[in-house]
Write an enzyme that holds these catalytic residues in place. Structure first.
Site, PDB file in Angstrom:
ATOM      1  N   PHE A 101     -33.491   0.977 -35.823  1.00 44.50           N
ATOM      2  CA  PHE A 101     -32.259   0.629 -36.521  1.00 44.50           C
ATOM      3  C   PHE A 101     -32.287  -0.777 -37.107  1.00 44.50           C
ATOM      4  CE2 PHE A 101     -31.180  -0.630 -32.119  1.00 44.50           C
ATOM      5  CZ  PHE A 101     -30.801  -1.938 -32.333  1.00 44.50           C
TER       6      PHE A 101
ATOM      7  N   ASP B 251     -37.353   8.584 -25.100  1.00 44.36           N
ATOM      8  CA  ASP B 251     -38.224   8.039 -26.154  1.00 44.36           C
ATOM      9  C   ASP B 251     -39.294   7.143 -25.554  1.00 44.36           C
ATOM     10  OD1 ASP B 251     -39.113   7.825 -28.748  1.00 44.36           O
ATOM     11  OD2 ASP B 251     -37.796   6.152 -29.258  1.00 44.36           O
TER      12      ASP B 251
END
Length: 832
Positions: A531, A645
């Site tokens: 992000f 993740d």
């Protein structure tokens, strides 16, 4: 033809063939010598064996076409010619494709032809003989040793040892050339007035002793000097027990450094330290007088210069003359210390600073019958302390008082780890450092100190007045803005628009983080997450941080940002990266983490020569640390958290290579007794996803177990799962293939393979395959994995076929989902 004539003809033919073979050998030798290729594969022709030989005994010799190879194949000793020269020298060099000579025997007496030999003489000395058997070089030891041998060690040290007791009677490390190797000592002995120092070559092609030397000055507080023809050329600054204070890049926590010590009175040693001896690294004093730290790159087949003593003009000794200060960040680089002015203004303006500066006003203590306030000290921060200091074992207060009552004392300092230093001569070789440095207290008259205080006072008053006016204006417009928007800054900091409460998490002001990262300078960029960018910063209190900044112009990553705040702010574990706080101001959203000096694991594992820094012992520590971090998330924390993740780029390493799991933007918290959940939004990175999650959106703690298994196999092999390509197999499938063929030890990274680690490799590969089994129920939980790795469970079950066996990349048979490998910290795949 008579029998005698027949035999003579046969002997002539044989002699002709021998001569012809010798001519061919000489021709091949010259071709190889021109390319410097023969050295890497040199074998001792005299001894008649095919294996490398590292020893010469009393009845043996080393000739021009022969070489000694150290036992570990790291160094070699042979005759060679420098580039553009026909002169022959005997040298020790690294056994790498690029000729790298680190020690030369006959520096002053080169051979003129190919007739040289190296042997042990009848008096026990090592000697180099020319074609006329004249001695061109000798070790010149006075005591005769009848039973001796010369050995080239794998440290690069050539030793002459007494075979009767194994003692070294001579070694090349005690007669340094221009290169400083691990375990080699630079020595100064005041008792015997002997020194072991580096001496540069005359030129890159001429190993004769040059103009530059590296010496260690054994004062109460040691310094190391590069000298040119005996005069200082470069200086380290004083040693504080951990580092040289004038070399800001040096630290005891760096992977490479130096150690200065003394084990006998009057003798001082300086040695080179490597935290990983598998790395080829040395320090060279080049013919231009610069010290260079060089590291061998296997990928590029070259030596990379990772540090230089003369990286800028200010590194030159006394660049700005007496009482001048050099600052490489300023223009011009030289300025006079406070209370001083250029000795020659015309020279100074022309850029010639060697004459330095002189005092503006006589010290009050120098004036007879002076009545008034006494001299004072002005502290200048962040300095490389000047040369010619005097050490005394006084406290800091005593150091100041003693200097004040002694009119000849013009400055003092009290650096940590050293103590009281005082100066009575010119302040020479003073430098303003970009970071680090020490405080220097300079003696000035009271009027100069008062003038400076008045100047500062005027600045402060002016700043306060202007600041008050500016604040008043800002407050006025801020109140109007808040009334218009209908909310206060406090509510913004306490409750985010997405509903996450931030009361328990430290908040940082935007300006603090902007200043810490030099306005988010691209040079401070550490990497890029899913992000936004991650920057390195330093808070006003000196703490180093990593700042993760959400891109202001994008709505992507907002949910992950707030999720990470909510998850990781509640966690504390040595194998989880620590979240120090966040910043939520207007459109800015940032996370502030502890800084990890060794970066991410993938930078060491894949595509870099740095993977050699990860020994098998270090890799085991990393694997078990990740395992303990996951166990804490799954079972030991007050929340049950699935990371979702886990991959090499999300494992950060601290200064001791302790792993820290990071990036919790994809993490999910399980409540109550829930064991698994289902999602229509598949997130993560392909190659690390288990099949039940990638195809059906089902995730549980066994999802993390699968990711851990892939990561474990990557750490063991040093290969990336997503880019692995061996007959169209993935890394997991390739591991399964090796397992079934009984060749699982071939999985190990070849650069760190050791036959003593085979049992470990088999166990760790077995655990990795158990973790990547296709059915989630077959995979062990992290508690069992940890017990397996630590050998608490001795007998391991045989693994079943892994998921995605036989498939390449991320495509799966029977699935219409298409995706690509994404190595950024967040990759998202929307389910069909």
């Amino acid at each position: 033809m008579s029998r005698t004539s027949y035999h003579r003809l046969i002997m002539d033919v044989v002699s002709f063939i021998v001569v012809l073979l010798n001519l061919i050998a000489i021709h091949v030798y010259f071709r190889q010598d021109a390319n410097q290729a023969f050295i890497g594969n040199a074998r001792s022709l005299k001894f008649g064996v095919s294996a490398a030989i590292d020893t010469i005994r009393a009845n043996e010799s080393l000739r021009e076409t022969e070489a000694l190879i150290s036992n570990g194949n790291r160094f070699k000793l042979c005759f060679y010619s420098p580039s553009n020269s026909s002169r022959r020298y005997l040298g020790i060099m690294y056994n790498v494709p690029v000729m790298t000579v680190v020690w030369v025997a006959n520096r002053n007496k080169p051979l003129s032809d190919l007739s040289g030999t190296f042997q042990i003489s009848s008096d026990g000395n090592l000697v180099i003989l020319d074609g006329r058997k004249e001695i061109m070089w000798s070790t010149n030891i006075s005591s005769s040793v009848t039973n001796s041998s010369a050995v080239l060690l794998d440290t690069g040290n050539l030793v002459l040892q007494d075979n009767s007791n194994g003692a070294y009677v001579w070694e090349s490390f005690q007669h340094a050339s221009d290169s400083w190797l691990e375990k080699m000592k630079i020595v100064t002995d005041l008792i015997t007035d002997e020194k072991n120092m580096l001496t540069s070559w005359t030129s890159p092609d001429d190993p004769a002793p040059g103009s530059f030397t590296v010496t260690l000055e054994p004062l109460d507080v040691p310094q190391s000097f590069v000298r040119k023809n005996g005069s200082p050329y470069w200086r380290t600054g004083p040693w504080n027990g951990q580092k040289y204070t004038g070399v800001p890049s040096m630290s005891s926590q760096y992977r490479y450094g130096v150690k200065v010590f003394s084990d006998t009175p009057g003798t001082l040693y300086q040695t080179l330290i490597l935290s990983n001896s598998s790395v080829l690294l040395y320090v060279l004093l080049n013919s231009s007088g610069s010290l260079e730290q060089k590291v061998w790159s296997d990928d590029n087949k070259r030596w990379d210069v990772t540090w230089s003593s003369t990286s800028n003009e200010c590194d030159m000794y006394g660049k700005c003359g007496p009482f001048g200060s050099c600052d490489a960040q300023d223009r011009p680089i030289c300025s006079c210390l406070r209370g001083f002015e250029p000795r020659s203004k015309d020279e100074w303006d022309a850029g010639n600073w060697t004459s330095g500066c002189s005092r503006k006003t006589r010290l009050q203590c120098e004036q007879n019958n002076f009545v008034g306030k006494q001299d004072e000290f002005l502290k200048v921060e962040g300095m490389k302390l000047p040369d010619h200091f005097i050490f005394s074992g006084l406290s800091e207060e005593e150091c100041r008082d003693v200097c004040l009552i002694n009119c000849s004392c013009i400055a003092y300092a009290y650096p940590p780890g050293i103590g009281c230093l005082q100066w009575t001569q010119n302040l020479t070789d003073t430098q303003k450092l970009a970071y680090g440095g020490d405080g220097l207290h300079i003696r000035l008259t009271h009027s100069e100190i008062a003038e400076k205080k008045q100047y500062h006072k005027a600045i402060i008053v002016t700043a306060v007045v202007l600041g008050f006016i500016l604040v008043t204006i800002c407050v006025y417009f801020l109140l109007k803005y808040l009334c218009y928007r209908g909310y206060s800054e406090e509510s913004t900091l306490k409750h985010d628009e997405h509903g996450v409460k931030l009361e328990e998490l430290s908040t940082f002001r935007f300006m603090i983080l902007s200043n810490a990262t030099e306005n988010f300078n691209r040079a401070k960029k550490l990497g890029q997450g899913g992000f936004g960018l991650v920057y390195k910063g330093r808070l006003p209190n000196g703490v180093e941080i990593a700042v993760k900044r959400l891109a202001r112009s994008s709505n992507q990553g907002v949910e992950e940002f707030m999720n990470e705040v909510e998850v990781i702010s509640r966690l504390q574990h040595r194998n989880l990266v620590r979240l120090l706080g966040c910043c939520v101001e207007s459109e800015e959203k940032m996370l502030v983490y502890e800084y990890m000096p060794n970066g991410s694991l993938d930078a060491y594992l894949f595509g870099s020569h740095m993977h050699k820094l990860l020994s098998w012992k270090t890799r085991k520590v990393i694997i078990e640390g990740i395992c303990r971090g996951l166990l804490y998330l799954h079972r030991d924390s007050r929340l049950k958290i699935i990371h979702r993740d886990l991959k090499a780029s999300n494992i950060l390493l601290d200064e001791a290579f302790i792993p820290k799991i990071s990036d919790f933007g994809m993490a999910r918290i399980f409540g109550g007794k829930d064991d698994q959940a289902n999602t229509t939004r598949v997130v993560g990175t392909f190659g690390y996803m288990p099949p039940e999650y990638a195809l059906r959106g089902i995730f549980s703690e066994k999802s993390d177990v699968y990711s851990f298994g892939v990561l474990l196999l990557e750490i063991v092999s040093g290969k990336r799962n997503s880019s692995f390509d061996d007959q169209q197999l993935s890394l997991t499938a390739y591991t399964w293939k090796l397992w079934n063929e009984g060749k699982i030890v071939n999985l190990m990274d070849v650069d760190i393979f050791d036959s003593g680690t085979e049992d470990d490799i088999v166990r760790y590969a077995n655990v990795g395959l158990l973790c990547v089994q296709e059915t989630a129920a077959d995979r062990p939980n992290m508690s069992t994995v940890l017990s397996m790795l630590s050998s608490e469970i001795l007998e391991l079950p045989r693994p079943k076929q892994p998921a995605f066996h036989g498939m390449h990349g991320s495509q799966s048979t029977g699935s219409s989902t298409k995706c690509s490998v994404n190595n950024v910290s967040i990759s998202i795949v929307e389910g069909r």
